[in-house]
Motif scaffolding. Structure first.
Motif, mmCIF file in Angstrom:
data_model
loop_
_atom_site.group_PDB
_atom_site.id
_atom_site.type_symbol
_atom_site.label_atom_id
_atom_site.label_comp_id
_atom_site.label_asym_id
_atom_site.label_seq_id
_atom_site.Cartn_x
_atom_site.Cartn_y
_atom_site.Cartn_z
ATOM 1 N N MET A 1 0.850 -1.216 0.000
ATOM 2 C CA MET A 1 0.000 0.000 0.000
ATOM 3 C C MET A 1 0.879 1.256 0.000
ATOM 4 S SD MET A 1 -3.078 0.853 2.620
ATOM 5 C CE MET A 1 -2.668 2.466 3.241
ATOM 6 N N GLU A 2 0.445 2.238 -0.738
ATOM 7 C CA GLU A 2 1.214 3.480 -0.802
ATOM 8 C C GLU A 2 1.168 4.195 0.549
ATOM 9 O OE1 GLU A 2 1.308 7.576 -3.338
ATOM 10 O OE2 GLU A 2 0.031 5.947 -4.000
ATOM 11 N N LYS A 3 2.298 4.765 0.943
ATOM 12 C CA LYS A 3 2.397 5.349 2.277
ATOM 13 C C LYS A 3 1.826 6.780 2.329
ATOM 14 C CE LYS A 3 4.591 5.516 6.467
ATOM 15 N NZ LYS A 3 3.510 6.253 7.103
ATOM 16 N N ARG A 4 2.150 7.565 1.328
ATOM 17 C CA ARG A 4 1.803 8.972 1.381
ATOM 18 C C ARG A 4 0.271 9.183 1.321
ATOM 19 N NH1 ARG A 4 4.444 13.639 0.972
ATOM 20 N NH2 ARG A 4 3.302 15.353 0.015
ATOM 21 N N GLY A 5 -0.203 10.144 2.155
ATOM 22 C CA GLY A 5 -1.633 10.444 2.136
ATOM 23 C C GLY A 5 -2.017 11.249 0.900
ATOM 24 N N ARG A 6 -3.313 11.354 0.665
ATOM 25 C CA ARG A 6 -3.806 12.163 -0.466
ATOM 26 C C ARG A 6 -4.269 13.520 0.051
ATOM 27 N NH1 ARG A 6 -2.696 9.373 -5.362
ATOM 28 N NH2 ARG A 6 -2.329 7.274 -4.611
ATOM 29 N N PHE A 7 -4.181 14.479 -0.845
ATOM 30 C CA PHE A 7 -4.508 15.860 -0.464
ATOM 31 C C PHE A 7 -5.722 16.334 -1.279
ATOM 32 C CE2 PHE A 7 -2.766 20.473 -0.692
ATOM 33 C CZ PHE A 7 -3.601 20.864 0.350
ATOM 34 N N GLU A 82 3.656 22.937 9.092
ATOM 35 C CA GLU A 82 3.269 22.438 10.405
ATOM 36 C C GLU A 82 2.247 21.305 10.329
ATOM 37 O OE1 GLU A 82 2.549 25.887 13.026
ATOM 38 O OE2 GLU A 82 1.376 24.511 14.280
ATOM 39 N N VAL A 83 1.399 21.332 9.315
ATOM 40 C CA VAL A 83 0.274 20.381 9.277
ATOM 41 C C VAL A 83 0.265 19.518 8.010
ATOM 42 C CG1 VAL A 83 -2.253 20.179 9.279
ATOM 43 C CG2 VAL A 83 -1.149 21.949 10.670
ATOM 44 N N ILE A 84 0.171 20.148 6.851
ATOM 45 C CA ILE A 84 -0.137 19.383 5.635
ATOM 46 C C ILE A 84 0.975 18.391 5.305
ATOM 47 C CG2 ILE A 84 -0.643 19.522 3.154
ATOM 48 C CD1 ILE A 84 -1.876 22.276 3.674
ATOM 49 N N GLN A 85 2.184 18.892 5.194
ATOM 50 C CA GLN A 85 3.292 18.029 4.799
ATOM 51 C C GLN A 85 3.530 16.879 5.792
ATOM 52 O OE1 GLN A 85 4.778 17.652 2.028
ATOM 53 N NE2 GLN A 85 6.138 16.108 2.900
ATOM 54 N N PRO A 86 3.600 17.164 7.099
ATOM 55 C CA PRO A 86 3.821 16.055 8.042
ATOM 56 C C PRO A 86 2.702 15.015 8.015
ATOM 57 C CG PRO A 86 4.133 18.187 9.135
ATOM 58 C CD PRO A 86 3.644 18.484 7.766
ATOM 59 N N GLN A 87 1.454 15.470 7.870
ATOM 60 C CA GLN A 87 0.344 14.505 7.851
ATOM 61 C C GLN A 87 0.418 13.626 6.607
ATOM 62 O OE1 GLN A 87 -2.268 14.189 10.253
ATOM 63 N NE2 GLN A 87 -0.947 15.486 11.478
ATOM 64 N N LEU A 88 0.634 14.233 5.459
ATOM 65 C CA LEU A 88 0.706 13.456 4.212
ATOM 66 C C LEU A 88 1.855 12.442 4.295
ATOM 67 C CD1 LEU A 88 0.128 16.210 1.488
ATOM 68 C CD2 LEU A 88 -1.540 14.546 2.330
ATOM 69 N N ALA A 89 2.958 12.890 4.869
ATOM 70 C CA ALA A 89 4.134 12.006 4.969
ATOM 71 C C ALA A 89 3.856 10.783 5.847
ATOM 72 C CB ALA A 89 5.328 12.786 5.505
ATOM 73 N N GLN A 90 2.920 10.956 6.794
ATOM 74 C CA GLN A 90 2.570 9.818 7.666
ATOM 75 C C GLN A 90 1.478 8.944 7.076
ATOM 76 O OE1 GLN A 90 1.643 10.672 11.838
ATOM 77 N NE2 GLN A 90 2.631 12.650 11.514
ATOM 78 N N GLY A 91 1.050 9.273 5.872
ATOM 79 C CA GLY A 91 0.012 8.466 5.229
ATOM 80 C C GLY A 91 -1.394 8.918 5.567
ATOM 81 N N ILE A 92 -1.513 10.065 6.221
ATOM 82 C CA ILE A 92 -2.847 10.579 6.576
ATOM 83 C C ILE A 92 -3.343 11.492 5.448
ATOM 84 C CG2 ILE A 92 -4.077 12.053 8.239
ATOM 85 C CD1 ILE A 92 -1.964 10.926 10.303
ATOM 86 N N TRP A 93 -4.600 11.319 5.089
ATOM 87 C CA TRP A 93 -5.176 12.183 4.056
ATOM 88 C C TRP A 93 -5.512 13.542 4.678
ATOM 89 C CZ3 TRP A 93 -8.613 9.769 -0.236
ATOM 90 C CH2 TRP A 93 -8.028 8.590 -0.691
ATOM 91 N N VAL A 94 -5.336 14.587 3.895
ATOM 92 C CA VAL A 94 -5.639 15.932 4.372
ATOM 93 C C VAL A 94 -6.728 16.526 3.487
ATOM 94 C CG1 VAL A 94 -4.718 18.266 4.728
ATOM 95 C CG2 VAL A 94 -3.294 16.270 5.277
ATOM 96 N N VAL A 95 -7.798 17.007 4.149
ATOM 97 C CA VAL A 95 -8.894 17.655 3.414
ATOM 98 C C VAL A 95 -8.928 19.103 3.882
ATOM 99 C CG1 VAL A 95 -11.348 17.618 2.849
ATOM 100 C CG2 VAL A 95 -10.184 15.477 3.417
ATOM 101 N N SER A 96 -8.571 20.023 2.997
ATOM 102 C CA SER A 96 -8.478 21.424 3.400
ATOM 103 C C SER A 96 -9.606 22.266 2.800
ATOM 104 C CB SER A 96 -7.116 22.013 2.980
ATOM 105 O OG SER A 96 -7.019 23.346 3.423
#
Ligand code: TYD
Length: 218
Positions: A1-7, A82-96
């Motif tokens: 599974m791909e690690k990076r989250g989607r934005f 502070e938020v977007i890049q670290p979350q995506l790097a942990q595989g968490i999706w970010v909805v802004s």
């Protein structure tokens, strides 16, 4: 599974219902088992909250378009780091709720600042990170403004967040036209949703598009 989250980003004029739809989309993704963070611009960090207050204060009638643009871009740079890049790097999706397309539409098309200048500072602040998917909630500005002004009265925000609602209709028409142009120029990234309907119908439409988009990812 791909690690990076989607934005994923949501965009649209005042009163298009972004905030409600944004929350519902976050809940929907979580219910699908997707780890996801919902956040917003301006104001997705503690520093950004302070920048937001400066930006939306209706008393700040003397703020220049360049000052305004730099503050939005400063908020975005902080939010990215502070938020977007670290979350995506942990595989968490970010909805802004809003991102750079808002700056291109409001500070670019509506205030008249050059798009290249805006994009250069955007790249400085974010490395040019583009959303994987952008949902544009499209609405007639007459309807949106009426809703947004009523919300400011209901939530007692007239004196703290009313600066953009005080702009004339021509301003809001320029913003809407610009969003539509940006979306039409990048159909792979954008989905345009008719936001002039009941919130449940709009939400169902968003879910339908997101489901198709997620299915195509795997
Ligand atoms: P937002 O909190 O999304 O307000 P609303 O729910 O009323 O749409 O955004 C606040 C205001 O900031 C909104 O009027 C749009 C404006 N804005 C810009 O002008 N440029 C930007 O880059 C962003 C992110 C927002």
């Amino acid at each position: 599974m791909e690690k990076r989250g989607r934005f994923i980003t949501l965009e649209g004029i005042e009163g298009c219902g972004k905030t409600t739809q944004h929350r519902m989309l976050g809940e929907y993704l979580r219910a699908q088992g997707i780890p996801c963070l919902i956040t917003k611009q301006p104001g997705g960090t503690a520093i950004g909250q302070k920048i937001r207050k400066i930006l939306l204060d209706p008393g700040h009638t003397r703020m220049t378009p360049v000052c305004e643009a730099l503050l939005y871009l400063a908020d975005r740079a902080q939010h990215h780091a502070e938020v977007i890049q670290p979350q995506l790097a942990q595989g968490i999706w970010v909805v802004s709720d809003r991102y750079q397309d808002s700056t291109v539409a409001y500070q670019g098309a509506a205030r008249g600042i050059g798009r290249d200048d805006l994009n250069n500072i955007f790249r400085l602040g974010t490395g040019g990170l583009q959303p994987d998917l952008t949902i544009l909630l499209d609405l007639d500005p007459e309807v949106g403004l009426q809703r947004a002004r009523q919300r400011n009265v209901d939530e007692d925000l007239v004196h703290t967040e009313g600066r953009f609602e005080d702009e004339d209709m021509a301003f809001h028409y320029r913003v809407r036209e610009s969003f539509l142009k940006i979306a039409e120029a990048d159909p792979d990234r954008f989905t345009i949703i008719d936001a002039g309907r009941e919130p449940d119908l709009v939400a169902a439409d968003i879910r339908h598009h997101v489901d198709e988009w997620v299915a195509a990812l795997v």
